[in-house]
Design a protein around this motif. Structure first.
Motif, mmCIF file in Angstrom:
data_model
loop_
_atom_site.group_PDB
_atom_site.id
_atom_site.type_symbol
_atom_site.label_atom_id
_atom_site.label_comp_id
_atom_site.label_asym_id
_atom_site.label_seq_id
_atom_site.Cartn_x
_atom_site.Cartn_y
_atom_site.Cartn_z
ATOM 1 N N GLN A 160 -49.403 52.923 -32.585
ATOM 2 C CA GLN A 160 -48.746 51.962 -33.471
ATOM 3 C C GLN A 160 -48.928 52.319 -34.946
ATOM 4 O O GLN A 160 -48.033 52.112 -35.757
ATOM 5 C CB GLN A 160 -49.290 50.550 -33.235
ATOM 6 C CG GLN A 160 -48.698 49.849 -32.021
ATOM 7 C CD GLN A 160 -49.217 48.430 -31.896
ATOM 8 O OE1 GLN A 160 -50.354 48.134 -32.246
ATOM 9 N NE2 GLN A 160 -48.381 47.546 -31.389
ATOM 10 N N TYR A 203 -40.785 49.362 -31.938
ATOM 11 C CA TYR A 203 -41.117 49.085 -30.537
ATOM 12 C C TYR A 203 -41.986 50.192 -29.926
ATOM 13 O O TYR A 203 -42.069 50.309 -28.705
ATOM 14 C CB TYR A 203 -39.840 48.893 -29.712
ATOM 15 C CG TYR A 203 -39.132 47.595 -30.034
ATOM 16 C CD1 TYR A 203 -39.458 46.416 -29.363
ATOM 17 C CD2 TYR A 203 -38.166 47.545 -31.034
ATOM 18 C CE1 TYR A 203 -38.832 45.222 -29.680
ATOM 19 C CE2 TYR A 203 -37.534 46.357 -31.359
ATOM 20 C CZ TYR A 203 -37.871 45.203 -30.682
ATOM 21 O OH TYR A 203 -37.248 44.002 -31.002
ATOM 22 N N LYS A 204 -42.640 50.951 -30.802
ATOM 23 C CA LYS A 204 -43.494 52.041 -30.323
ATOM 24 C C LYS A 204 -44.656 51.490 -29.492
ATOM 25 O O LYS A 204 -45.379 50.599 -29.928
ATOM 26 C CB LYS A 204 -44.051 52.836 -31.505
ATOM 27 C CG LYS A 204 -44.950 53.984 -31.088
ATOM 28 C CD LYS A 204 -45.539 54.671 -32.292
ATOM 29 C CE LYS A 204 -44.471 55.428 -33.047
ATOM 30 N NZ LYS A 204 -45.037 56.177 -34.182
ATOM 31 N N ILE A 259 -36.128 51.570 -32.589
ATOM 32 C CA ILE A 259 -36.760 51.541 -31.262
ATOM 33 C C ILE A 259 -38.065 52.328 -31.248
ATOM 34 O O ILE A 259 -39.106 51.835 -30.801
ATOM 35 C CB ILE A 259 -35.807 52.087 -30.176
ATOM 36 C CG1 ILE A 259 -34.508 51.275 -30.153
ATOM 37 C CG2 ILE A 259 -36.497 52.058 -28.806
ATOM 38 C CD1 ILE A 259 -34.706 49.796 -29.850
ATOM 39 N N TYR A 262 -43.316 41.742 -30.436
ATOM 40 C CA TYR A 262 -43.878 43.085 -30.584
ATOM 41 C C TYR A 262 -43.640 43.746 -31.947
ATOM 42 O O TYR A 262 -44.578 44.334 -32.507
ATOM 43 C CB TYR A 262 -43.370 44.007 -29.468
ATOM 44 C CG TYR A 262 -44.194 45.265 -29.353
ATOM 45 C CD1 TYR A 262 -45.419 45.249 -28.698
ATOM 46 C CD2 TYR A 262 -43.769 46.463 -29.928
ATOM 47 C CE1 TYR A 262 -46.197 46.394 -28.613
ATOM 48 C CE2 TYR A 262 -44.544 47.604 -29.836
ATOM 49 C CZ TYR A 262 -45.757 47.560 -29.183
ATOM 50 O OH TYR A 262 -46.528 48.690 -29.116
ATOM 51 N N PRO A 263 -42.440 43.690 -32.534
ATOM 52 C CA PRO A 263 -42.259 44.344 -33.845
ATOM 53 C C PRO A 263 -43.231 43.833 -34.908
ATOM 54 O O PRO A 263 -43.734 44.618 -35.720
ATOM 55 C CB PRO A 263 -40.808 43.996 -34.205
ATOM 56 C CG PRO A 263 -40.140 43.826 -32.884
ATOM 57 C CD PRO A 263 -41.168 43.169 -32.008
ATOM 58 N N SER A 276 -43.159 40.855 -25.568
ATOM 59 C CA SER A 276 -41.893 41.520 -25.884
ATOM 60 C C SER A 276 -41.209 40.836 -27.069
ATOM 61 O O SER A 276 -40.620 41.496 -27.929
ATOM 62 C CB SER A 276 -40.961 41.503 -24.667
ATOM 63 O OG SER A 276 -41.524 42.235 -23.603
ATOM 64 N N LEU A 287 -44.336 49.854 -26.715
ATOM 65 C CA LEU A 287 -43.981 48.644 -25.963
ATOM 66 C C LEU A 287 -44.055 48.869 -24.455
ATOM 67 O O LEU A 287 -44.475 47.993 -23.703
ATOM 68 C CB LEU A 287 -42.579 48.175 -26.344
ATOM 69 C CG LEU A 287 -42.050 46.930 -25.607
ATOM 70 C CD1 LEU A 287 -42.972 45.732 -25.846
ATOM 71 C CD2 LEU A 287 -40.628 46.602 -26.037
#
Length: 330
Positions: free
Chosen positions: A68, A291-292, A287, A251-252, A248, A294
């Motif tokens: 992250q 969203y790394k 993405i 997450y960002p 989900s 995820l």
């Protein structure tokens, strides 16, 4: 007439009315004791739930944080390589590096969150007229969000410390206290709250949806099966669904807060939420950046949340049974 008044006083002193007051006081005292015991049970059960869940997934959690806060591309293969290289270089227990800081944070965090959730459910249940019953959808969502926010506000600096320990070599910070001292001296006390805003913005949907999903699935299960309590494996499945949906959705913001928390040791100067997001998107894309990791969270998150909810419920049930059997103080 005087003798009549004296007789009345005599009757009062002998306690025709006093037993009613005494009875009322004893009921209030019993309710207070019962509430106190409920709070203590929730705190203990929540602390145990958080500790068990986080320890179970600590190696995956540490790996996720490392990806992250870096610009390296994430994949399951690269995650496995990182775990294996860490094991070869520093040994098996290095995979749990930072877990002591995690425990220092997660035990009070989980204890406060679960206890606060029980109290918010009780308060909202009384307000909406659903005391002792499952809350309607909106109060159910609100109770979870408020519980997560309360816990995050009270324990945030510990989350910062845990993130720093997870992404730095052990030579940099020798222990938890050293992290606090060095950050305060070199970067200022306000650094301990860097990333606080995205944390709160993220915890509202995360905690709200997690508790909402778990409570909703238990309610639907009771209605469909006729059993008031689900089996342990069913609790794990409900918790897994709750973790999947909650993490989900938020997450960002989790990626943003990690970048901001570790900016002092990664060479970046992340300042604001939007600025951090723009920089991540510009360098790595939406993405692959926001969203790394995820996909790893879809493995780690449901396991952790499932274990957490299940441990909390089962510990609560065990404590109630012990009390009924006379093994705990009345």
């Amino acid at each position: 007439m005087g003798s009549g008044v004296q007789e009345q006083r005599a009757s009062l002193t002998q306690g025709e009315v006093l037993p009613l007051a005494s009875s009322s006081q004893s009921e209030v005292s019993y309710e207070g004791l019962k509430h106190t015991r409920s709070v203590l049970n929730s705190l203990f059960s929540g602390a145990l739930a958080g500790a068990v869940a986080k320890t179970a997934v600590a190696p995956l959690d540490r790996t996720k944080i490392i990806f992250q806060v870096s610009s390296a591309r994430f994949s399951a293969k690269e995650a496995y390589r990182l775990i294996y290289r860490t094991y070869l270089k520093d040994g098996f227990f290095s995979l749990w590096r930072g877990n002591s800081a995690t425990m220092v944070r997660v035990i009070p965090y989980a204890a406060i969150q679960f206890c606060a959730h029980e109290q918010y459910k009780r308060l909202l249940g009384g307000y909406y007229g659903f005391q002792g019953k499952a809350l309607p959808p909106l109060p159910r969502l609100l109770a979870g969000s408020m519980a997560g926010t309360t816990a995050a506000m009270l324990t945030y600096p510990l989350d910062m410390v845990r993130a720093r320990m997870a992404v730095t070599p052990k030579e940099m910070y020798s222990n938890i206290l050293h992290v606090f001292v060095r950050i305060s001296r070199e970067e200022g006390l306000k650094t301990l709250y860097r990333g606080f805003t995205p944390t709160i913005l993220g915890v509202v949907p995360y905690a709200g949806l997690s508790f909402f999903t778990y409570e909703t699935l238990k309610k639907l299960h009771a209605e469909q099966s006729g059993r008031p309590q689900p089996y342990s494996y069913e609790r794990l499945a409900f918790g897994a669904c709750a973790g999947l949906i909650g993490q989900s959705a938020s997450y960002p913001l989790d990626v943003v807060r990690r970048r901001m928390q570790t900016a002092g040791v990664t060479g970046h100067t992340y300042g604001t939420i939007l600025g951090t997001m723009k920089e991540i998107v510009a360098e790595e894309g939406v993405i692959r950046g926001l969203y790394k990791g995820l996909s790893m969270n879809w493995v780690k998150g449901p396991i952790a949340v499932g274990i957490s909810f299940t441990t909390f419920d089962l510990t609560q049930i065990l404590l109630r049974k012990l009390h009924q059997m006379g093994y705990t103080a009345r």
